[in-house]
Design a protein around this motif. Structure first.
Motif, PDB file in Angstrom:
ATOM      1  N   PHE A   1       0.893  -1.017  -0.061  1.00  0.00           N
ATOM      2  CA  PHE A   1      -0.033   0.113   0.054  1.00  0.00           C
ATOM      3  C   PHE A   1       0.830   1.100   0.190  1.00  0.00           C
ATOM      4  CE2 PHE A   1      -2.590  -3.228   2.157  1.00  0.00           C
ATOM      5  CZ  PHE A   1      -3.679  -3.248   1.378  1.00  0.00           C
TER       6      PHE A   1
ATOM      7  N   ARG B   1       3.968   9.066   4.027  1.00  0.00           N
ATOM      8  CA  ARG B   1       2.815   9.730   4.465  1.00  0.00           C
ATOM      9  C   ARG B   1       3.152  10.285   5.879  1.00  0.00           C
ATOM     10  NH1 ARG B   1      -1.215   7.913   1.256  1.00  0.00           N
ATOM     11  NH2 ARG B   1      -0.754   6.190   0.091  1.00  0.00           N
TER      12      ARG B   1
ATOM     13  N   ARG C   1      -5.427   3.488   6.060  1.00  0.00           N
ATOM     14  CA  ARG C   1      -6.620   3.645   5.240  1.00  0.00           C
ATOM     15  C   ARG C   1      -6.310   4.560   4.260  1.00  0.00           C
ATOM     16  NH1 ARG C   1     -11.838   3.598   7.065  1.00  0.00           N
ATOM     17  NH2 ARG C   1     -13.304   5.176   6.104  1.00  0.00           N
ATOM     18  N   ALA C   2      -5.365   5.456   4.171  1.00  0.00           N
ATOM     19  CA  ALA C   2      -5.331   6.255   3.073  1.00  0.00           C
ATOM     20  C   ALA C   2      -4.365   5.631   1.761  1.00  0.00           C
ATOM     21  CB  ALA C   2      -4.264   7.261   3.799  1.00  0.00           C
TER      22      ALA C   2
ATOM     23  N   ILE D   1      -4.860   2.301   1.158  1.00  0.00           N
ATOM     24  CA  ILE D   1      -5.972   1.588   0.603  1.00  0.00           C
ATOM     25  C   ILE D   1      -6.808   2.268  -0.179  1.00  0.00           C
ATOM     26  CG2 ILE D   1      -7.914   0.053   0.977  1.00  0.00           C
ATOM     27  CD1 ILE D   1      -6.762  -0.964   3.316  1.00  0.00           C
ATOM     28  N   LYS D   2      -7.097   3.468   0.015  1.00  0.00           N
ATOM     29  CA  LYS D   2      -7.885   4.392  -0.806  1.00  0.00           C
ATOM     30  C   LYS D   2      -7.039   4.823  -1.889  1.00  0.00           C
ATOM     31  CE  LYS D   2     -10.314   8.767  -0.508  1.00  0.00           C
ATOM     32  NZ  LYS D   2     -10.634   9.974   0.158  1.00  0.00           N
ATOM     33  N   ASP D   3      -5.954   5.110  -1.865  1.00  0.00           N
ATOM     34  CA  ASP D   3      -5.220   5.370  -3.007  1.00  0.00           C
ATOM     35  C   ASP D   3      -5.187   4.453  -3.876  1.00  0.00           C
ATOM     36  OD1 ASP D   3      -4.836   7.899  -1.972  1.00  0.00           O
ATOM     37  OD2 ASP D   3      -2.850   7.777  -1.357  1.00  0.00           O
ATOM     38  N   ARG D   4      -4.931   3.014  -3.456  1.00  0.00           N
ATOM     39  CA  ARG D   4      -4.727   2.011  -4.343  1.00  0.00           C
ATOM     40  C   ARG D   4      -5.911   1.701  -5.183  1.00  0.00           C
ATOM     41  NH1 ARG D   4      -1.487  -2.424  -4.482  1.00  0.00           N
ATOM     42  NH2 ARG D   4      -2.465  -4.417  -5.190  1.00  0.00           N
ATOM     43  N   ASN D   5      -7.047   1.916  -4.591  1.00  0.00           N
ATOM     44  CA  ASN D   5      -8.474   1.801  -5.289  1.00  0.00           C
ATOM     45  C   ASN D   5      -8.703   2.587  -6.216  1.00  0.00           C
ATOM     46  OD1 ASN D   5      -8.907  -0.803  -3.778  1.00  0.00           O
ATOM     47  ND2 ASN D   5      -9.921   0.060  -2.062  1.00  0.00           N
ATOM     48  N   GLU D   6      -8.421   3.988  -6.274  1.00  0.00           N
ATOM     49  CA  GLU D   6      -8.736   5.011  -7.056  1.00  0.00           C
ATOM     50  C   GLU D   6      -8.350   4.879  -8.607  1.00  0.00           C
ATOM     51  OE1 GLU D   6      -7.020   8.570  -5.746  1.00  0.00           O
ATOM     52  OE2 GLU D   6      -8.666   9.172  -4.163  1.00  0.00           O
TER      53      GLU D   6
ATOM     54  N   ASP E   1     -10.850   2.248  -9.811  1.00  0.00           N
ATOM     55  CA  ASP E   1     -12.348   2.888  -9.981  1.00  0.00           C
ATOM     56  C   ASP E   1     -12.372   3.662 -11.087  1.00  0.00           C
ATOM     57  OD1 ASP E   1     -13.269   1.629  -7.685  1.00  0.00           O
ATOM     58  OD2 ASP E   1     -12.762   3.483  -6.489  1.00  0.00           O
TER      59      ASP E   1
END
Length: 205
Positions: free
Chosen positions: A63, A68, A132-133, A135-140, A143
């Motif tokens: 991730f 960060r 959490r950040a 995982i969000k960046d990996r899913n963007e 999407d």
């Protein structure tokens, strides 16, 4: 990632060294088998140190947690909290082997130990924020790719619907039919009835 690997390696050295020190120190002071905080000092260093940072190393590889701000907070806060915690464990262990009660020797010992636990808690919370950040960046990108495919599919469907000619449009649209001697009989201007009449007259002529 190298920093995490080196940190895990440092904790395995400290954990193994503390276990060896506990055994030799209790043998030298005739306290072998006496229960104290020194018994679990090496366990805390190996589990909360080596194992945790190896797990974080794997998470960072997946991730991209390094870099960060929340991850930097985790790294330094967690390390300071762990060092304070094991240091207070060592102090309590030495006092126990010396025949003293750590709880009544000084009120600062449990207070500092509690501060170490609070720092550990803050560090773990910061780790979950960074995770959490990540995982969000990996899913963007996934999407966005799915949205782009959906938009291309929608545009392709609309283009086919617009470009396809109506099924009722006759092949004689706009074709003028001429018969020698009779002149132009009809011009099929996109009207099926007129086109059919022109064909009928042409066949009679």
């Amino acid at each position: 990632m190298n920093k995490l690997l080196n940190t895990a390696f440092a904790y395995i050295i400290l954990g193994l060294g503390s276990g060896l020190f506990y055994r030799e120190f209790t043998k030298a002071t005739d306290n072998l088998g006496t229960h104290s905080q020194l018994n679990t000092l090496h366990t805390h260093l190996l589990v909360l140190g080596m194992v945790v940072f190896l797990v974080v190393l794997a998470l960072d590889a997946v991730f991209s947690l390094s870099g960060r701000r929340s991850f930097s907070v985790f790294y330094w806060t967690y390390n300071v909290g762990l060092v304070v915690t094991v240091a207070m464990q060592a102090v309590r262990g030495f006092l126990t082997l010396d025949g003293q009660d750590p709880a009544t020797t000084s009120a600062a010992i449990p207070g500092i130990a509690g501060l170490g636990h609070m720092l550990l808690t803050v560090g773990l919370v910061a780790l979950f924020v960074a995770l959490r950040a990540g995982i969000k960046d990996r899913n963007e990108p996934t999407d966005q790719a799915a949205l782009a495919v959906s938009e291309r599919s929608s545009r392709g469907t609309t283009h086919r619907l617009v470009a396809q000619p109506p099924m009722w449009r006759p092949a004689l649209t706009g074709v003028g039919l001429h018969v020698g001697g009779h002149g132009e009989l009809s011009s099929a201007c996109g009207n099926p009835l007129r086109a059919a009449r022109a064909i009928c007259l042409w066949s009679r002529g």
